[in-house]
Design a protein around this motif. Structure first.
Motif, short mmCIF file in Angstrom:
data_model
loop_
_atom_site.label_atom_id
_atom_site.label_comp_id
_atom_site.label_asym_id
_atom_site.label_seq_id
_atom_site.Cartn_x
_atom_site.Cartn_y
_atom_site.Cartn_z
N ALA A 155 0.82 -1.21 0.00
CA ALA A 155 0.00 0.00 0.00
C ALA A 155 0.86 1.26 0.00
CB ALA A 155 -0.92 0.00 1.21
N LEU A 156 2.00 1.20 0.67
CA LEU A 156 2.91 2.36 0.66
C LEU A 156 3.48 2.60 -0.73
CD1 LEU A 156 4.84 1.88 4.04
CD2 LEU A 156 3.40 3.83 3.41
N LYS A 157 3.69 1.52 -1.47
CA LYS A 157 4.18 1.67 -2.84
C LYS A 157 3.12 2.31 -3.73
CE LYS A 157 7.52 -2.12 -2.72
NZ LYS A 157 7.89 -3.47 -3.24
N LEU A 158 1.84 2.02 -3.42
CA LEU A 158 0.76 2.66 -4.17
C LEU A 158 0.71 4.15 -3.87
CD1 LEU A 158 -2.15 0.06 -3.75
CD2 LEU A 158 -0.65 0.38 -5.72
N ASN A 159 1.11 4.52 -2.66
CA ASN A 159 1.21 5.93 -2.26
C ASN A 159 2.68 6.34 -2.29
OD1 ASN A 159 -1.71 6.65 -1.01
ND2 ASN A 159 -1.17 4.55 -0.44
N ALA A 160 3.26 6.28 -3.48
CA ALA A 160 4.71 6.40 -3.60
C ALA A 160 5.23 7.83 -3.44
CB ALA A 160 5.15 5.86 -4.97
N GLU A 161 4.36 8.80 -3.44
CA GLU A 161 4.82 10.19 -3.31
C GLU A 161 5.37 10.44 -1.90
OE1 GLU A 161 4.88 12.23 -5.81
OE2 GLU A 161 3.91 10.81 -7.17
N ASP A 162 6.27 11.42 -1.80
CA ASP A 162 6.83 11.77 -0.50
C ASP A 162 5.76 12.35 0.43
OD1 ASP A 162 9.32 10.92 -1.25
OD2 ASP A 162 9.99 12.90 -1.89
N ASN A 163 4.77 12.98 -0.16
CA ASN A 163 3.69 13.56 0.62
C ASN A 163 2.35 12.95 0.19
OD1 ASN A 163 5.28 15.51 2.09
ND2 ASN A 163 5.49 16.62 0.16
N ILE A 164 1.50 12.71 1.16
CA ILE A 164 0.18 12.14 0.88
C ILE A 164 -0.88 13.19 1.19
CG2 ILE A 164 -1.47 10.33 1.50
CD1 ILE A 164 0.84 8.56 2.29
N THR A 165 -1.75 13.43 0.22
CA THR A 165 -2.86 14.36 0.43
C THR A 165 -4.07 13.56 0.90
OG1 THR A 165 -2.06 15.85 -1.30
CG2 THR A 165 -4.38 16.05 -0.67
N ILE A 166 -4.64 13.99 2.02
CA ILE A 166 -5.76 13.26 2.62
C ILE A 166 -7.01 14.13 2.52
CG2 ILE A 166 -6.60 12.12 4.71
CD1 ILE A 166 -3.69 11.92 5.62
N LYS A 167 -8.04 13.56 1.90
CA LYS A 167 -9.30 14.25 1.74
C LYS A 167 -10.30 13.77 2.79
CE LYS A 167 -8.56 14.73 -3.24
NZ LYS A 167 -9.14 14.50 -4.59
N SER A 168 -11.37 14.48 2.92
CA SER A 168 -12.37 14.12 3.94
C SER A 168 -13.05 12.80 3.62
CB SER A 168 -13.41 15.24 4.07
OG SER A 168 -14.04 15.46 2.82
N SER A 169 -13.05 12.41 2.36
CA SER A 169 -13.63 11.12 1.98
C SER A 169 -12.91 10.59 0.76
CB SER A 169 -15.13 11.27 1.69
OG SER A 169 -15.34 12.13 0.57
N CYS A 170 -12.88 9.26 0.65
CA CYS A 170 -12.26 8.63 -0.52
C CYS A 170 -12.89 7.26 -0.72
CB CYS A 170 -10.75 8.52 -0.36
SG CYS A 170 -10.24 7.52 1.06
N SER A 171 -12.78 6.72 -1.89
CA SER A 171 -13.37 5.42 -2.19
C SER A 171 -12.56 4.32 -1.52
CB SER A 171 -13.41 5.19 -3.71
OG SER A 171 -12.10 5.07 -4.22
N THR A 172 -13.20 3.14 -1.33
CA THR A 172 -12.52 2.03 -0.66
C THR A 172 -11.36 1.48 -1.48
OG1 THR A 172 -14.13 0.50 -1.63
CG2 THR A 172 -14.58 1.35 0.59
N SER A 173 -11.37 1.76 -2.80
CA SER A 173 -10.28 1.28 -3.66
C SER A 173 -9.14 2.29 -3.78
CB SER A 173 -10.82 0.95 -5.06
OG SER A 173 -11.39 2.10 -5.66
N ASP A 174 -9.31 3.46 -3.20
CA ASP A 174 -8.27 4.48 -3.24
C ASP A 174 -7.02 3.97 -2.53
OD1 ASP A 174 -6.84 6.94 -1.90
OD2 ASP A 174 -8.02 7.75 -3.57
N PRO A 175 -5.80 4.22 -3.06
CA PRO A 175 -4.57 3.74 -2.41
C PRO A 175 -4.46 4.13 -0.94
CG PRO A 175 -4.06 4.58 -4.59
CD PRO A 175 -5.51 4.90 -4.34
N LEU A 176 -4.94 5.31 -0.60
CA LEU A 176 -4.89 5.75 0.79
C LEU A 176 -5.82 4.90 1.66
CD1 LEU A 176 -3.87 7.70 2.91
CD2 LEU A 176 -5.70 9.28 2.26
N ALA A 177 -7.01 4.57 1.14
CA ALA A 177 -7.96 3.74 1.88
C ALA A 177 -7.39 2.33 2.07
CB ALA A 177 -9.29 3.68 1.14
N VAL A 178 -6.70 1.83 1.06
CA VAL A 178 -6.06 0.51 1.16
C VAL A 178 -5.00 0.52 2.26
CG1 VAL A 178 -4.62 -1.18 -0.04
CG2 VAL A 178 -6.49 -0.05 -1.27
#
Length: 206
Positions: A155-178
């Motif tokens: 999952a960290l590889k899916l969020n490979a950027e140095d910074n992660i932007t977190i929104k108030s909601s995201c889909s269950t398939s979103d890399p951050l949700a995973v």
């Protein structure tokens, strides 16, 4: 010394017993020479019995020492693994909190991926190499934790950027949700593993 004294005592009692029986059976014609073969056989049997008991006592003593050493090593591995589970549990809690989405209507937030402190299963390598020291329940939990680490790494590889932007909601398939989902699984398994290891450590202390 005890073994030699025991042999002497047994030989003396055997000889005395055979002589007494012989004298009772034939008090007038008794001759020690006629009973030599039987006496020698009794003494040899007694010596063999004492030797066997001495050998078995040595085997039991060695086994007790070996079991005690194995138990001491198991206690050490259990304590170190318990500590690792405790640290990983709190790392997972910290990472989950860092990924907590903002409230609805609030602006998006950005975090550095370095705040995700759960990184590798290597701290559990000692326990993984000594699975025979643990009961089945703990072995199963270690397997679950190992899988969780692999999933978090993916999952960290899916969020490979140095910074992660977190929104108030995201889909269950979103890399951050995973990533969040796998971190929560890791948190739950580490908490259960920590409690199980603590209970097992008490068993080893008894």
């Amino acid at each position: 010394m005890k073994y030699r004294d025991g042999m002497l005592a047994f030989a003396f009692l055997t000889v005395s017993g055979v002589i007494a029986v012989a004298m009772i059976v034939d008090p007038k014609g008794f001759s020690i020479r006629e009973w030599q073969t039987l006496l020698a056989a009794f003494v040899a049997l007694g010596a063999a019995t004492l030797a066997y008991r001495a050998a078995m006592a040595k085997v039991e003593f060695d086994r007790e020492i070996s079991d005690r050493e194995k138990r001491r090593n198991s206690r050490g591995i259990t304590l170190r693994t318990q500590h690792t589970a405790f640290v990983t549990l709190h790392d997972a809690k910290h990472s989950i909190a860092a990924l907590d989405p903002p409230a609805a209507g609030d602006p998006d937030k950005t975090i550095d991926t370095k705040e995700i402190t759960v990184q590798s299963f290597k701290d559990f390598d000692e326990a993984w190499a000594a699975l025979d020291r643990f009961p089945r329940r703990i072995v199963t939990l270690l397997g679950e934790v190992r899988t969780d680490f692999m999933n978090v790494e993916y999952a960290l590889k899916l969020n490979a950027e140095d910074n992660i932007t977190i929104k108030s909601s995201c889909s269950t398939s979103d890399p951050l949700a995973v990533l969040q989902r796998n971190l929560k699984r890791l948190e739950g398994h580490c908490e259960t593993l920590y409690v199980s290891l603590r209970e097992y450590g008490r068993v080893l202390d008894d």
